[in-house]
Design a protein around this motif. Sequence first.
Motif, PDB file in Angstrom:
ATOM      1  N   ILE A   1     -43.543  82.323 -28.706  1.00 41.17           N
ATOM      2  CA  ILE A   1     -43.956  83.721 -28.840  1.00 41.17           C
ATOM      3  C   ILE A   1     -43.996  84.350 -27.453  1.00 41.17           C
ATOM      4  CG2 ILE A   1     -45.243  83.377 -30.982  1.00 41.17           C
ATOM      5  CD1 ILE A   1     -47.811  83.256 -29.353  1.00 41.17           C
ATOM      6  N   ASP A   2     -44.082  85.672 -27.398  1.00 43.68           N
ATOM      7  CA  ASP A   2     -44.200  86.365 -26.122  1.00 43.68           C
ATOM      8  C   ASP A   2     -45.574  86.111 -25.520  1.00 43.68           C
ATOM      9  OD1 ASP A   2     -41.655  87.499 -26.282  1.00 43.68           O
ATOM     10  OD2 ASP A   2     -42.399  89.313 -27.287  1.00 43.68           O
ATOM     11  N   VAL A   3     -45.616  85.948 -24.210  1.00 39.75           N
ATOM     12  CA  VAL A   3     -46.878  85.681 -23.518  1.00 39.75           C
ATOM     13  C   VAL A   3     -47.898  86.782 -23.808  1.00 39.75           C
ATOM     14  CG1 VAL A   3     -47.981  85.380 -21.263  1.00 39.75           C
ATOM     15  CG2 VAL A   3     -45.763  84.343 -21.701  1.00 39.75           C
ATOM     16  N   ALA A   4     -47.474  88.027 -23.792  1.00 37.82           N
ATOM     17  CA  ALA A   4     -48.397  89.139 -24.019  1.00 37.82           C
ATOM     18  C   ALA A   4     -49.045  89.072 -25.406  1.00 37.82           C
ATOM     19  CB  ALA A   4     -47.678  90.465 -23.845  1.00 37.82           C
ATOM     20  N   ASP A   5     -48.366  88.462 -26.360  1.00 36.38           N
ATOM     21  CA  ASP A   5     -48.871  88.366 -27.729  1.00 36.38           C
ATOM     22  C   ASP A   5     -49.680  87.099 -27.990  1.00 36.38           C
ATOM     23  OD1 ASP A   5     -47.553  90.738 -28.340  1.00 36.38           O
ATOM     24  OD2 ASP A   5     -45.752  89.688 -29.046  1.00 36.38           O
ATOM     25  N   THR A   6     -49.738  86.210 -27.016  1.00 40.87           N
ATOM     26  CA  THR A   6     -50.332  84.896 -27.236  1.00 40.87           C
ATOM     27  C   THR A   6     -51.758  84.954 -27.768  1.00 40.87           C
ATOM     28  OG1 THR A   6     -48.879  83.879 -25.611  1.00 40.87           O
ATOM     29  CG2 THR A   6     -50.874  82.658 -26.181  1.00 40.87           C
ATOM     30  N   PRO A   7     -52.683  85.686 -27.145  1.00 40.45           N
ATOM     31  CA  PRO A   7     -54.058  85.664 -27.682  1.00 40.45           C
ATOM     32  C   PRO A   7     -54.132  86.096 -29.146  1.00 40.45           C
ATOM     33  CG  PRO A   7     -54.060  86.611 -25.487  1.00 40.45           C
ATOM     34  CD  PRO A   7     -52.614  86.479 -25.908  1.00 40.45           C
ATOM     35  N   ARG A   8     -53.511  87.198 -29.490  1.00 42.44           N
ATOM     36  CA  ARG A   8     -53.574  87.716 -30.849  1.00 42.44           C
ATOM     37  C   ARG A   8     -52.877  86.787 -31.842  1.00 42.44           C
ATOM     38  NH1 ARG A   8     -49.945  89.920 -33.845  1.00 42.44           N
ATOM     39  NH2 ARG A   8     -48.534  90.352 -32.126  1.00 42.44           N
ATOM     40  N   VAL A   9     -51.646  86.422 -31.535  1.00 43.08           N
ATOM     41  CA  VAL A   9     -50.860  85.621 -32.470  1.00 43.08           C
ATOM     42  C   VAL A   9     -51.465  84.232 -32.653  1.00 43.08           C
ATOM     43  CG1 VAL A   9     -48.606  84.538 -32.852  1.00 43.08           C
ATOM     44  CG2 VAL A   9     -48.737  86.899 -32.040  1.00 43.08           C
ATOM     45  N   TYR A  10     -51.869  83.611 -31.550  1.00 47.76           N
ATOM     46  CA  TYR A  10     -52.471  82.281 -31.647  1.00 47.76           C
ATOM     47  C   TYR A  10     -53.716  82.315 -32.534  1.00 47.76           C
ATOM     48  CZ  TYR A  10     -55.192  78.191 -30.637  1.00 47.76           C
ATOM     49  OH  TYR A  10     -55.944  77.068 -30.785  1.00 47.76           O
ATOM     50  N   CYS A  11     -54.602  83.265 -32.278  1.00 42.10           N
ATOM     51  CA  CYS A  11     -55.852  83.333 -33.037  1.00 42.10           C
ATOM     52  C   CYS A  11     -55.598  83.654 -34.507  1.00 42.10           C
ATOM     53  CB  CYS A  11     -56.802  84.334 -32.392  1.00 42.10           C
ATOM     54  SG  CYS A  11     -57.415  83.755 -30.774  1.00 42.10           S
ATOM     55  N   GLU A  12     -54.691  84.576 -34.781  1.00 37.75           N
ATOM     56  CA  GLU A  12     -54.361  84.883 -36.176  1.00 37.75           C
ATOM     57  C   GLU A  12     -53.820  83.648 -36.883  1.00 37.75           C
ATOM     58  OE1 GLU A  12     -53.153  89.608 -35.636  1.00 37.75           O
ATOM     59  OE2 GLU A  12     -51.569  88.128 -35.966  1.00 37.75           O
ATOM     60  N   ARG A  13     -52.919  82.945 -36.225  1.00 39.26           N
ATOM     61  CA  ARG A  13     -52.326  81.746 -36.837  1.00 39.26           C
ATOM     62  C   ARG A  13     -53.359  80.641 -37.003  1.00 39.26           C
ATOM     63  NH1 ARG A  13     -46.413  81.006 -33.936  1.00 39.26           N
ATOM     64  NH2 ARG A  13     -45.515  82.974 -34.679  1.00 39.26           N
ATOM     65  N   LEU A  14     -54.210  80.463 -35.997  1.00 35.79           N
ATOM     66  CA  LEU A  14     -55.224  79.412 -36.052  1.00 35.79           C
ATOM     67  C   LEU A  14     -56.137  79.609 -37.251  1.00 35.79           C
ATOM     68  CD1 LEU A  14     -56.790  77.019 -34.804  1.00 35.79           C
ATOM     69  CD2 LEU A  14     -58.093  78.727 -33.522  1.00 35.79           C
ATOM     70  N   PHE A  15     -56.702  80.807 -37.378  1.00 37.02           N
ATOM     71  CA  PHE A  15     -57.666  81.018 -38.452  1.00 37.02           C
ATOM     72  C   PHE A  15     -57.016  81.110 -39.820  1.00 37.02           C
ATOM     73  CE2 PHE A  15     -60.174  81.987 -34.704  1.00 37.02           C
ATOM     74  CZ  PHE A  15     -61.211  81.096 -34.932  1.00 37.02           C
ATOM     75  N   ALA A  16     -55.785  81.565 -39.899  1.00 40.17           N
ATOM     76  CA  ALA A  16     -55.059  81.533 -41.169  1.00 40.17           C
ATOM     77  C   ALA A  16     -54.822  80.086 -41.585  1.00 40.17           C
ATOM     78  CB  ALA A  16     -53.733  82.287 -41.051  1.00 40.17           C
ATOM     79  N   ALA A  17     -54.481  79.236 -40.625  1.00 38.27           N
ATOM     80  CA  ALA A  17     -54.235  77.822 -40.923  1.00 38.27           C
ATOM     81  C   ALA A  17     -55.516  77.113 -41.356  1.00 38.27           C
ATOM     82  CB  ALA A  17     -53.621  77.126 -39.714  1.00 38.27           C
TER      83      ALA A  17
ATOM     84  N   MET B   1     -51.015  70.173 -36.372  1.00 35.12           N
ATOM     85  CA  MET B   1     -51.535  71.358 -35.686  1.00 35.12           C
ATOM     86  C   MET B   1     -50.383  72.269 -35.259  1.00 35.12           C
ATOM     87  SD  MET B   1     -54.927  71.137 -35.461  1.00 35.12           S
ATOM     88  CE  MET B   1     -55.246  72.312 -34.185  1.00 35.12           C
ATOM     89  N   LEU B   2     -49.381  71.700 -34.632  1.00 36.80           N
ATOM     90  CA  LEU B   2     -48.257  72.516 -34.174  1.00 36.80           C
ATOM     91  C   LEU B   2     -47.516  73.154 -35.333  1.00 36.80           C
ATOM     92  CD1 LEU B   2     -46.855  70.452 -31.189  1.00 36.80           C
ATOM     93  CD2 LEU B   2     -47.937  72.702 -31.122  1.00 36.80           C
ATOM     94  N   ARG B   3     -47.326  72.408 -36.398  1.00 40.13           N
ATOM     95  CA  ARG B   3     -46.650  72.961 -37.577  1.00 40.13           C
ATOM     96  C   ARG B   3     -47.441  74.158 -38.113  1.00 40.13           C
ATOM     97  NH1 ARG B   3     -46.493  68.518 -41.048  1.00 40.13           N
ATOM     98  NH2 ARG B   3     -44.927  67.686 -39.667  1.00 40.13           N
ATOM     99  N   ALA B   4     -48.747  74.024 -38.193  1.00 39.35           N
ATOM    100  CA  ALA B   4     -49.589  75.104 -38.701  1.00 39.35           C
ATOM    101  C   ALA B   4     -49.590  76.297 -37.755  1.00 39.35           C
ATOM    102  CB  ALA B   4     -51.016  74.600 -38.910  1.00 39.35           C
ATOM    103  N   LEU B   5     -49.636  76.044 -36.451  1.00 37.04           N
ATOM    104  CA  LEU B   5     -49.725  77.127 -35.477  1.00 37.04           C
ATOM    105  C   LEU B   5     -48.392  77.822 -35.230  1.00 37.04           C
ATOM    106  CD1 LEU B   5     -52.158  75.461 -32.947  1.00 37.04           C
ATOM    107  CD2 LEU B   5     -52.645  77.389 -34.470  1.00 37.04           C
ATOM    108  N   ARG B   6     -47.317  77.186 -35.578  1.00 33.78           N
ATOM    109  CA  ARG B   6     -46.008  77.832 -35.409  1.00 33.78           C
ATOM    110  C   ARG B   6     -45.641  78.712 -36.587  1.00 33.78           C
ATOM    111  NH1 ARG B   6     -42.764  72.819 -32.694  1.00 33.78           N
ATOM    112  NH2 ARG B   6     -43.354  73.273 -30.534  1.00 33.78           N
ATOM    113  N   GLN B   7     -46.351  78.583 -37.681  1.00 36.62           N
ATOM    114  CA  GLN B   7     -46.074  79.375 -38.876  1.00 36.62           C
ATOM    115  C   GLN B   7     -46.786  80.718 -38.747  1.00 36.62           C
ATOM    116  OE1 GLN B   7     -47.296  77.510 -42.494  1.00 36.62           O
ATOM    117  NE2 GLN B   7     -46.314  79.009 -43.776  1.00 36.62           N
ATOM    118  N   PRO B   8     -46.065  81.823 -38.871  1.00 36.26           N
ATOM    119  CA  PRO B   8     -46.720  83.141 -38.779  1.00 36.26           C
ATOM    120  C   PRO B   8     -47.871  83.265 -39.774  1.00 36.26           C
ATOM    121  CG  PRO B   8     -44.360  83.394 -38.677  1.00 36.26           C
ATOM    122  CD  PRO B   8     -44.621  81.930 -39.026  1.00 36.26           C
TER     123      PRO B   8
END
Length: 130
Positions: A74-90, A117-124
């Motif tokens: 993912i883009d570095v600028a999007d990392t906090p938002r995308v990571y957290c969204e993916r983490l809690f969705a997973a 973990m990686l499989r879950a976090l890579r899924q939008p």
Amino acid sequence: MRRVLVLLAAGPLLACTAQQAASPVPPMTAAQYAGLQHAIGDPKVQAAVAAGCADRMKTHPAEQLADMAAVLDIDVADTPRVYCERLFAAVARGAISYDDYAAVQAEKHDPEVMRRMLRALRQPADEQRV
């Protein structure tokens, strides 16, 4: 690389829950994890928790965010938002179990746990909804 995987899996899951503390937070119990999982099953709660997580993630060193972005593709600028969204969705959908969480917190470095973990976090996050 192992440091990045541990960072992806461990730190934010503790730091980004609805609880906030000035001192280190002890690992969650299975009951607490189940409570978090149930609470973030509500899309509004999940969005609020992920937004708070993303705000806290913005304080991470740029190098760590860049490493996380590279691993998650993912883009570095999007990392906090995308990571957290993916983490809690997973977590909400059960892709990251309490046993996975506990293994990461214990720093077991189990390849199967890291793979899940990686499989879950890579899924939008929007594709994770059941």
